[in-house]
Design a protein around this motif. Structure first.
Motif, mmCIF file in Angstrom:
data_model
loop_
_atom_site.group_PDB
_atom_site.id
_atom_site.type_symbol
_atom_site.label_atom_id
_atom_site.label_comp_id
_atom_site.label_asym_id
_atom_site.label_seq_id
_atom_site.Cartn_x
_atom_site.Cartn_y
_atom_site.Cartn_z
ATOM 1 N N THR A 93 0.831 -1.204 0.000
ATOM 2 C CA THR A 93 0.000 0.000 0.000
ATOM 3 C C THR A 93 0.864 1.253 0.000
ATOM 4 O O THR A 93 2.081 1.181 -0.188
ATOM 5 N N ALA A 94 0.218 2.388 0.272
ATOM 6 C CA ALA A 94 0.931 3.669 0.341
ATOM 7 C C ALA A 94 2.047 3.648 1.374
ATOM 8 O O ALA A 94 2.991 4.439 1.286
ATOM 9 N N ALA A 95 1.962 2.741 2.349
ATOM 10 C CA ALA A 95 3.030 2.625 3.351
ATOM 11 C C ALA A 95 4.387 2.405 2.698
ATOM 12 O O ALA A 95 5.424 2.818 3.238
ATOM 13 N N HIS A 96 4.398 1.773 1.537
ATOM 14 C CA HIS A 96 5.656 1.485 0.834
ATOM 15 C C HIS A 96 6.364 2.773 0.430
ATOM 16 O O HIS A 96 7.585 2.905 0.591
ATOM 17 N N THR A 97 5.616 3.734 -0.095
ATOM 18 C CA THR A 97 6.228 5.000 -0.512
ATOM 19 C C THR A 97 6.470 5.919 0.679
ATOM 20 O O THR A 97 7.407 6.715 0.659
ATOM 21 N N ILE A 98 5.661 5.803 1.716
ATOM 22 C CA ILE A 98 5.882 6.604 2.929
ATOM 23 C C ILE A 98 7.181 6.192 3.607
ATOM 24 O O ILE A 98 7.933 7.031 4.112
ATOM 25 N N SER A 99 7.473 4.894 3.606
ATOM 26 C CA SER A 99 8.680 4.380 4.280
ATOM 27 C C SER A 99 9.948 5.052 3.791
ATOM 28 O O SER A 99 10.896 5.242 4.558
ATOM 29 N N ALA A 100 9.972 5.423 2.512
ATOM 30 C CA ALA A 100 11.174 6.036 1.932
ATOM 31 C C ALA A 100 11.553 7.324 2.654
ATOM 32 O O ALA A 100 12.737 7.679 2.736
ATOM 33 N N SER A 101 10.558 8.046 3.197
ATOM 34 C CA SER A 101 10.822 9.299 3.907
ATOM 35 C C SER A 101 10.748 9.141 5.425
ATOM 36 O O SER A 101 11.418 9.864 6.156
ATOM 37 N N LEU A 102 9.922 8.217 5.876
ATOM 38 C CA LEU A 102 9.659 8.073 7.307
ATOM 39 C C LEU A 102 10.823 7.442 8.059
ATOM 40 O O LEU A 102 11.143 7.854 9.179
ATOM 41 N N TYR A 103 11.461 6.434 7.450
ATOM 42 C CA TYR A 103 12.518 5.688 8.140
ATOM 43 C C TYR A 103 13.889 6.279 7.830
ATOM 44 O O TYR A 103 14.218 6.508 6.664
ATOM 45 N N LYS A 104 14.649 6.514 8.879
ATOM 46 C CA LYS A 104 15.991 7.065 8.679
ATOM 47 C C LYS A 104 16.908 6.051 7.996
ATOM 48 O O LYS A 104 17.778 6.415 7.214
ATOM 49 N N LYS A 105 16.695 4.781 8.325
ATOM 50 C CA LYS A 105 17.526 3.733 7.738
ATOM 51 C C LYS A 105 16.640 2.567 7.298
ATOM 52 O O LYS A 105 15.852 2.051 8.082
ATOM 53 N N LEU A 106 16.780 2.185 6.049
ATOM 54 C CA LEU A 106 16.124 0.990 5.532
ATOM 55 C C LEU A 106 17.191 0.118 4.888
ATOM 56 O O LEU A 106 18.095 0.643 4.231
ATOM 57 N N ASN A 107 17.106 -1.196 5.069
ATOM 58 C CA ASN A 107 18.106 -2.066 4.446
ATOM 59 C C ASN A 107 17.662 -2.525 3.060
ATOM 60 O O ASN A 107 18.072 -3.570 2.577
ATOM 61 N N TYR A 108 16.784 -1.718 2.440
ATOM 62 C CA TYR A 108 16.373 -1.951 1.058
ATOM 63 C C TYR A 108 15.975 -0.625 0.456
ATOM 64 O O TYR A 108 15.754 0.367 1.163
ATOM 65 N N ASP A 109 15.906 -0.564 -0.863
ATOM 66 C CA ASP A 109 15.476 0.642 -1.565
ATOM 67 C C ASP A 109 14.054 0.407 -2.074
ATOM 68 O O ASP A 109 13.839 -0.478 -2.901
ATOM 69 N N PRO A 110 13.071 1.197 -1.591
ATOM 70 C CA PRO A 110 11.680 0.972 -1.990
ATOM 71 C C PRO A 110 11.431 1.124 -3.492
ATOM 72 O O PRO A 110 10.413 0.649 -3.996
ATOM 73 N N ILE A 111 12.348 1.770 -4.196
ATOM 74 C CA ILE A 111 12.186 1.964 -5.635
ATOM 75 C C ILE A 111 13.063 0.997 -6.426
ATOM 76 O O ILE A 111 12.579 0.203 -7.229
ATOM 77 N N LYS A 112 14.361 1.016 -6.181
ATOM 78 C CA LYS A 112 15.297 0.243 -6.991
ATOM 79 C C LYS A 112 15.159 -1.272 -6.799
ATOM 80 O O LYS A 112 15.471 -2.036 -7.708
ATOM 81 N N ASP A 113 14.698 -1.705 -5.631
ATOM 82 C CA ASP A 113 14.629 -3.135 -5.343
ATOM 83 C C ASP A 113 13.288 -3.771 -5.705
ATOM 84 O O ASP A 113 13.100 -4.973 -5.489
ATOM 85 N N PHE A 114 12.365 -2.964 -6.258
ATOM 86 C CA PHE A 114 11.017 -3.468 -6.544
ATOM 87 C C PHE A 114 10.617 -3.146 -7.977
ATOM 88 O O PHE A 114 10.877 -2.055 -8.475
ATOM 89 N N GLU A 115 9.992 -4.108 -8.618
ATOM 90 C CA GLU A 115 9.526 -3.962 -10.002
ATOM 91 C C GLU A 115 8.014 -3.755 -9.989
ATOM 92 O O GLU A 115 7.260 -4.689 -9.680
ATOM 93 N N PRO A 116 7.516 -2.540 -10.292
ATOM 94 C CA PRO A 116 6.064 -2.330 -10.300
ATOM 95 C C PRO A 116 5.402 -3.164 -11.395
ATOM 96 O O PRO A 116 5.857 -3.163 -12.538
ATOM 97 N N ILE A 117 4.338 -3.857 -11.037
ATOM 98 C CA ILE A 117 3.607 -4.672 -12.014
ATOM 99 C C ILE A 117 2.264 -4.026 -12.351
ATOM 100 O O ILE A 117 1.979 -3.728 -13.511
ATOM 101 N N SER A 118 1.430 -3.787 -11.352
ATOM 102 C CA SER A 118 0.133 -3.166 -11.620
ATOM 103 C C SER A 118 -0.456 -2.572 -10.351
ATOM 104 O O SER A 118 -0.377 -3.171 -9.271
ATOM 105 N N LEU A 119 -1.017 -1.381 -10.497
ATOM 106 C CA LEU A 119 -1.804 -0.751 -9.439
ATOM 107 C C LEU A 119 -3.238 -1.234 -9.618
ATOM 108 O O LEU A 119 -3.896 -0.888 -10.601
ATOM 109 N N THR A 120 -3.714 -2.053 -8.703
ATOM 110 C CA THR A 120 -5.047 -2.631 -8.876
ATOM 111 C C THR A 120 -6.147 -1.627 -8.545
ATOM 112 O O THR A 120 -7.123 -1.497 -9.284
ATOM 113 N N SER A 121 -5.988 -0.919 -7.416
ATOM 114 C CA SER A 121 -7.070 -0.044 -6.972
ATOM 115 C C SER A 121 -6.580 0.949 -5.934
ATOM 116 O O SER A 121 -5.497 0.785 -5.346
ATOM 117 N N THR A 122 -7.369 1.989 -5.731
ATOM 118 C CA THR A 122 -7.117 2.945 -4.654
ATOM 119 C C THR A 122 -8.404 3.106 -3.852
ATOM 120 O O THR A 122 -9.506 2.994 -4.394
#
Length: 322
Positions: A93-122
Motif C-alpha cells: 500500500t501507500a506505506a511502501h512509498t511513505i517508508s522512503a521518507s519516514l525511516y531514517k535507515k532501511l536495508n532496502y530501496d523501496p524503488i530500486k529493489d522493486f519492479e512495479p507490475i500493476s496498481l489494482t485499486s485505490t
C-alpha cells in the motif's frame, strides 16, 4: 546435402525453442503473493480476491502469505532480496512509498529493489466527524475548530500512516488546530470515534463507509477528485472549498527488481484480466475502491508522484522512525 540442411534447420529451431523456454514456460509451479499486513484487513482481502482469479490466466495456484510487522518494512526487506523469477509477488500500500521518507535507515530501496507490475485499486480517505460535534460541512468544521480553545482531536491509525500524514497536510493547508491521537489500526480508532472520545479523522472509505451509511459517523468531505457512488451526497474536498486536496491509500503488486521482461508482460496482462472481471471489479467498488488496473509503466509513474506527496506529509508531521 538436402538431408543435412533439413537436420540443421530442425536443430536450430529446437535450440531457439529451448532458449526461449524459461520465459514462456513460466509459471510451472505455484506463485506466492506476500501481504505485509495481518489477515482480514483491506490489503489482505484485495490480495485474496486477485489471487482467487489469477489461476484462470496463469494456470497455477496463487497462495497468499501474510507477513505483518514493522510497518510493512519487515516483509519488504525480505522480499527485496527474493529471486526475481516471478514466483514471489508482493501486494502493498501507500506505506511502501511513505517508508522512503519516514525511516531514517532501511536495508532496502523501496524503488530500486522493486519492479512495479500493476496498481489494482485505490481507496480514498474521507474526513469524518463524531456525531456529537456540532458541524455539518467543511466550512463549519474549520470555523468551529478555530474558535475552540484547544482545537480538535484528530485520530489516526498510527504515526506515519496515510491517515496521520493526510491530517498533517490538512492542518497545514487550513491552519486548523488539531491534536493528533494515534491508534493501533482502524478498529480501536473507530471505536473511539463512534464513542466521541476523539472528534475527527481521515479514514479509508472502506472502513468508514458502513458507519457513514448507518448514520453513526458524519462524513464531511472526500479527499478524492470525484464523488463516490456509494456516498454520493458527500462532496469532494474541492467541492467543499479545499482545491487540489487528495489522499488515498492504494493497493499494488510488485515483483523483485530484475524480473524477466517476458514474465513481467505475462504477469501484468494476467493481473489486468483478473481485476477487469465484472465480479472482482464490482467487489472492489463495493469496498469503496476506485479500480485502476494500471500498466507497469503507469504504476511506476504513480509511485514517483506518491514519493513526493508523502515526503511533504512526513516533513510537516515531523514523524520519523530510527
Amino acid at each position: 546435402m538436402s538431408n543435412f540442411k533439413t537436420w540443421l534447420g530442425r536443430t536450430t529451431c529446437a535450440l531457439l525453442t529451448l532458449a526461449a523456454a524459461p520465459a514462456f514456460a513460466w509459471p510451472d509451479r505455484p506463485i506466492e503473493l506476500v501481504v505485509p499486513y495481518p489477515a482480514g484487513g483491506a490489503t489482505d482481502v484485495i490480495a485474496r480476491m486477485v489471487a482467487e482469479k489469477l489461476p484462470t490466466y496463469l494456470h497455477q495456484p496463487v497462495v497468499v502469505r501474510n507477513q505483518p510487522g514493522a510497518g510493512t518494512t519487515l516483509a519488504a526487506s525480505q522480499f527485496a532480496r527474493a529471486n526475481p523469477d516471478g514466483y514471489k509477488l508482493y501486494m502493498t500500500t501507500a506505506a511502501h512509498t511513505i517508508s522512503a521518507s519516514l525511516y531514517k535507515k532501511l536495508n532496502y530501496d523501496p524503488i530500486k529493489d522493486f519492479e512495479p507490475i500493476s496498481l489494482t485499486s485505490t481507496i480514498p480517505l474521507v474526513l469524518v466527524a463524531t456525531n456529537s460535534l456540532p458541524v455539518t460541512d467543511l466550512k463549519s468544521l474549520i470555523d468551529y475548530a478555530k474558535k475552540s480553545p484547544n482545537g480538535l482531536t484528530m485520530a489516526s491509525t498510527g504515526n506515519g500512516t496515510p491517515q496521520h500524514l493526510t491530517g498533517e497536510l490538512f492542518k497545514a493547508k487550513t491552519d486548523v488546530p488539531l491534536t493528533h491521537i494515534p491508534y493501533r489500526g482502524d478498529s480501536p480508532m473507530l471505536t473511539d470515534l463512534l464513542g466521541g472520545q476523539v472528534q475527527v479523522a481521515f479514514v479509508t472509505l472502506s472502513a468508514a463507509q458502513p458507519h457513514i451509511l448507518a448514520g453513526k459517523l458524519r462524513a464531511i468531505a472526500l479527499a478524492h477528485p470525484t464523488r463516490v457512488a456509494s456516498i454520493k451526497d458527500v462532496p469532494t474536498m474541492e467541492e467543499a472549498g479545499l482545491p487540489g486536496f487528495r489522499s488515498a491509500t492504494w493497493f499494488g503488486i510488485f515483483a523483485p527488481a530484475g524480473l524477466d521482461p517476458a514474465v513481467k508482460e505475462k504477469l501484468q496482462a494476467s493481473i489486468q484480466k483478473a481485476v477487469a472481471t465484472p465480479e472482482l471489479t464490482n467487489r472492489l467498488r463495493d469496498m469503496g475502491a476506485e479500480v485502476n488496473n494500471s500498466s507497469s509503466e503507469e504504476f511506476a509513474a504513480f509511485i514517483d508522484e506518491e514519493l513526493k506527496s508523502w515526503a511533504e506529509g512526513v516533513r510537516l508531521s515531523g514523524a520519523s522512525v530510527d
